[in-house]
Write a protein that holds these residues in place. Structure first.
Motif, PDB file in Angstrom:
ATOM      1  N   PHE A  64    -110.516 -13.672  15.773  1.00 17.77           N
ATOM      2  CA  PHE A  64    -111.498 -12.774  16.373  1.00 17.77           C
ATOM      3  C   PHE A  64    -111.731 -13.183  17.812  1.00 17.77           C
ATOM      4  O   PHE A  64    -111.831 -14.360  18.128  1.00 17.77           O
ATOM      5  N   ARG A  65    -111.831 -12.217  18.686  1.00 16.40           N
ATOM      6  CA  ARG A  65    -112.127 -12.461  20.097  1.00 16.40           C
ATOM      7  C   ARG A  65    -113.248 -11.543  20.531  1.00 16.40           C
ATOM      8  O   ARG A  65    -113.147 -10.328  20.394  1.00 16.40           O
ATOM      9  N   LEU A  66    -114.314 -12.145  21.015  1.00 18.21           N
ATOM     10  CA  LEU A  66    -115.407 -11.356  21.587  1.00 18.21           C
ATOM     11  C   LEU A  66    -115.000 -10.962  22.992  1.00 18.21           C
ATOM     12  O   LEU A  66    -114.631 -11.824  23.794  1.00 18.21           O
ATOM     13  N   GLY A  67    -115.071  -9.685  23.297  1.00 19.84           N
ATOM     14  CA  GLY A  67    -114.663  -9.228  24.621  1.00 19.84           C
ATOM     15  C   GLY A  67    -115.398  -9.947  25.720  1.00 19.84           C
ATOM     16  O   GLY A  67    -114.812 -10.457  26.668  1.00 19.84           O
ATOM     17  N   MET A  68    -116.733 -10.030  25.571  1.00 19.98           N
ATOM     18  CA  MET A  68    -117.553 -10.656  26.604  1.00 19.98           C
ATOM     19  C   MET A  68    -118.875 -11.095  25.987  1.00 19.98           C
ATOM     20  O   MET A  68    -119.443 -10.388  25.161  1.00 19.98           O
ATOM     21  N   VAL A  69    -119.332 -12.280  26.388  1.00 16.64           N
ATOM     22  CA  VAL A  69    -120.656 -12.752  25.999  1.00 16.64           C
ATOM     23  C   VAL A  69    -121.399 -13.088  27.290  1.00 16.64           C
ATOM     24  O   VAL A  69    -120.914 -13.865  28.112  1.00 16.64           O
ATOM     25  N   VAL A  70    -122.565 -12.477  27.454  1.00 14.28           N
ATOM     26  CA  VAL A  70    -123.340 -12.637  28.682  1.00 14.28           C
ATOM     27  C   VAL A  70    -124.554 -13.511  28.395  1.00 14.28           C
ATOM     28  O   VAL A  70    -125.306 -13.260  27.444  1.00 14.28           O
ATOM     29  N   GLN A  71    -124.706 -14.549  29.217  1.00 17.52           N
ATOM     30  CA  GLN A  71    -125.818 -15.499  29.105  1.00 17.52           C
ATOM     31  C   GLN A  71    -125.872 -16.164  27.720  1.00 17.52           C
ATOM     32  O   GLN A  71    -126.922 -16.630  27.312  1.00 17.52           O
ATOM     33  N   GLY A  72    -124.765 -16.153  26.999  1.00 16.02           N
ATOM     34  CA  GLY A  72    -124.729 -16.749  25.669  1.00 16.02           C
ATOM     35  C   GLY A  72    -125.561 -15.997  24.647  1.00 16.02           C
ATOM     36  O   GLY A  72    -125.784 -16.498  23.545  1.00 16.02           O
ATOM     37  N   LYS A  73    -126.003 -14.770  24.991  1.00 17.57           N
ATOM     38  CA  LYS A  73    -126.924 -14.042  24.126  1.00 17.57           C
ATOM     39  C   LYS A  73    -126.503 -12.626  23.755  1.00 17.57           C
ATOM     40  O   LYS A  73    -126.923 -12.120  22.720  1.00 17.57           O
ATOM     41  N   VAL A  74    -125.729 -11.954  24.600  1.00 15.64           N
ATOM     42  CA  VAL A  74    -125.402 -10.545  24.373  1.00 15.64           C
ATOM     43  C   VAL A  74    -123.886 -10.377  24.353  1.00 15.64           C
ATOM     44  O   VAL A  74    -123.199 -10.768  25.295  1.00 15.64           O
ATOM     45  N   ILE A  75    -123.390  -9.774  23.251  1.00 16.17           N
ATOM     46  CA  ILE A  75    -121.968  -9.454  23.152  1.00 16.17           C
ATOM     47  C   ILE A  75    -121.743  -8.094  23.795  1.00 16.17           C
ATOM     48  O   ILE A  75    -122.469  -7.141  23.513  1.00 16.17           O
ATOM     49  N   VAL A  76    -120.718  -8.009  24.641  1.00 14.09           N
ATOM     50  CA  VAL A  76    -120.342  -6.734  25.248  1.00 14.09           C
ATOM     51  C   VAL A  76    -118.918  -6.425  24.810  1.00 14.09           C
ATOM     52  O   VAL A  76    -117.997  -7.204  25.074  1.00 14.09           O
ATOM     53  N   GLU A  77    -118.758  -5.327  24.109  1.00 17.11           N
ATOM     54  CA  GLU A  77    -117.440  -4.863  23.687  1.00 17.11           C
ATOM     55  C   GLU A  77    -117.085  -3.649  24.519  1.00 17.11           C
ATOM     56  O   GLU A  77    -117.819  -2.658  24.538  1.00 17.11           O
ATOM     57  N   ILE A  78    -115.968  -3.730  25.206  1.00 17.69           N
ATOM     58  CA  ILE A  78    -115.511  -2.657  26.082  1.00 17.69           C
ATOM     59  C   ILE A  78    -114.377  -1.910  25.402  1.00 17.69           C
ATOM     60  O   ILE A  78    -113.474  -2.514  24.830  1.00 17.69           O
ATOM     61  N   LYS A  79    -114.451  -0.604  25.501  1.00 21.64           N
ATOM     62  CA  LYS A  79    -113.382   0.261  25.002  1.00 21.64           C
ATOM     63  C   LYS A  79    -112.972   1.187  26.128  1.00 21.64           C
ATOM     64  O   LYS A  79    -113.743   1.455  27.055  1.00 21.64           O
ATOM     65  N   SER A  80    -111.746   1.682  26.039  1.00 22.32           N
ATOM     66  CA  SER A  80    -111.266   2.717  26.947  1.00 22.32           C
ATOM     67  C   SER A  80    -110.508   3.724  26.090  1.00 22.32           C
ATOM     68  O   SER A  80    -109.286   3.767  26.077  1.00 22.32           O
TER      69      SER A  80
END
Length: 125
Positions: A64-80
């Motif tokens: 599993f790979r999290l697209g992005m984690v901001v401030q260690g608190k919010v997961i951001v998943e990007i799609k196109s």
């Protein structure tokens, strides 16, 4: 910084990226640009973060790979993609549960009207 404030910064940076680059680019391009914008705003950003899974009491590297984690608190998943599917929402909810984080942002950059394609998901813990 609370999750809601981080989420606001993510949305603000995503609007800037979409305004500058527009739709139709690869997810990887959007991710790099968004990460840059968030770092410019003074936030800590980790991209393609490995997420182990625990099953039957054993920690497994499941890929599993999290697209992005901001401030260690919010997961951001990007799609196109042309249209977000139910599985995209379920994927992010699963990542939230596995990570123990509370808030996720699902963002589809491949659309003309950007505002209606950013979604906040909350882990019910």
């Amino acid at each position: 910084m609370p999750e809601n404030d981080i989420s606001f910064e993510v949305r603000k940076a995503a609007f800037k990226v979409h305004s500058a680059l527009g739709p139709g680019l690869l997810k990887s391009v959007q991710e790099v640009a968004l990460a840059h914008g968030l770092r410019q705003a003074g936030l800590t950003v980790q991209t393609q973060l490995a997420l182990p899974m625990v099953y039957a009491g054993v920690q497994m590297e499941a890929g599993f790979r999290l697209g992005m984690v901001v401030q260690g608190k919010v997961i951001v998943e990007i799609k196109s993609v042309e249209t977000l599917q139910e599985v995209h929402f379920k994927q992010l909810l699963t990542y939230l549960k596995l990570s123990g984080l509370k808030l996720g942002q699902l963002i589809n950059f491949n659309i003309a009207h950007f505002k209606e394609r950013m979604h906040r998901l909350v882990n019910g813990l």
